[in-house]
Design a protein around this motif. Structure first.
Motif: not given
Length: 315
Positions: A97-123
């Motif tokens: 039920g939350e809204t107007d929230v920004v989830v930010a991170a220094d590093e992602q370990t399982g990021g995905r782009g369009r069409l389920a492509r892997e998205w590299t997201a290092p620190s």
């Protein structure tokens, strides 16, 4: 960060504020104000106490409180040093039920782009997902993807990087060799019904202070173009522009003009892979709510609503 501390930071963003005035604004005791100030100091804020009151003279480099301090947009921030996916976390918040929230991170370990492509997201990158509940029809939602790309391109220009947008959601930088490399990707997710949007997540991934050897082939970072950037200021610029372009008071059709100004795709020969086949020709315009108009070699104009776009080299 609790709401009292958040309100305190908002008050201090306007300049020095006396302790009694802060206590009145927060509806707490002077001792409680001091306690919250000390908590902010422990988070890395440099807060002076003088005759004019409390004043922030130094802000942490990154983190939830740092991003919220002075942010010109009505968002709260949840920050993670490491997370599988900011979009996944934003979905969980949407379901709660939350809204107007920004989830930010220094590093992602399982990021995905369009069409389920892997998205590299290092620190060192800027990985953020904005959870919204827009009061707009689902047909207008593609505009949010364009708006996010515009916001990133604007912020990149502010730090001296000539970034341009490939339809619909990639922000590119042309190298000295003329090759276009990806600086940022935008991934939007939505849940709703035919006539309304339940929630929208705008995922933004920027290769900021990332070494070249940590990037996939075809990618570029802000570090490589302009040296290390202030990630806090960069993300604040992106979030401020996104809110400005998409708020309920905004004329969202202005997004198309802003996108055109920063487009790398228009007047280029393109190949677009769509669910119904391949469209090839010259990209001549973008239409509401974000469709690409391609003039084929036969002279027909095809309107592409979704697809994977490739810039082709001149013959």
């Amino acid at each position: 960060m609790n709401e009292t501390r958040r309100t305190l930071l908002r008050a201090l963003s306007d300049g020095p504020v006396p302790g009694p005035e802060l206590a009145e604004r927060l509806d707490v005791s002077r001792a409680a104000v001091w306690k919250q100030v000390e908590a902010l100091r422990e988070e890395g804020f440099d807060i002076e106490s003088g005759e004019a009151g409390y004043r922030v003279v130094g802000v942490p480099a990154y983190g939830a409180a740092a991003i919220e301090f002075g942010l010109d947009a009505p968002y709260t921030v949840e920050y993670h040093e490491r997370i599988e996916s900011t979009n996944s976390r934003a979905r969980a918040l949407a379901e709660a039920g939350e809204t107007d929230v920004v989830v930010a991170a220094d590093e992602q370990t399982g990021g995905r782009g369009r069409l389920a492509r892997e998205w590299t997201a290092p620190s060192g990158g800027i990985w953020a997902s904005v959870l919204l509940r827009p009061r707009r029809p689902p047909a207008e939602i593609p505009l949010y993807t364009l708006a996010a790309a515009v916001a990133v391109a604007r912020a990149a220009r502010e730090v001296g990087v000539d970034a341009r947008i490939k339809w619909p959601n990639d922000v590119l930088v042309a190298g000295d060799d003329g090759e276009e490399r990806k600086l940022c990707g935008v991934l939007t997710e939505m849940e709703g019904e035919a006539d309304r949007v339940s929630w929208l997540i705008v995922g933004i991934g920027v290769n900021a202070n990332v070494d070249a050897d940590a990037l996939p082939t075809g990618a570029m970072s802000l570090r490589a173009e302009a040296g290390d950037v202030d990630r806090r200021a960069f993300l604040q610029s992106v979030l401020g522009a996104l809110h400005e372009l998409t708020s309920e008071e905004a004329d969202v059709r202005r997004i198309l003009d802003a996108w055109r100004e920063r487009a790398a795709t228009l007047s280029r020969r393109v190949r677009v892979e769509t669910p119904s086949g391949t469209v090839e020709g010259e990209a001549v315009d973008v239409r509401f709510p974000g469709s690409l108009v391609v003039r084929t070699d036969e002279g027909d104009e095809r309107v592409v609503h979704a697809g994977d776009c490739e810039h082709l080299r001149p013959a």
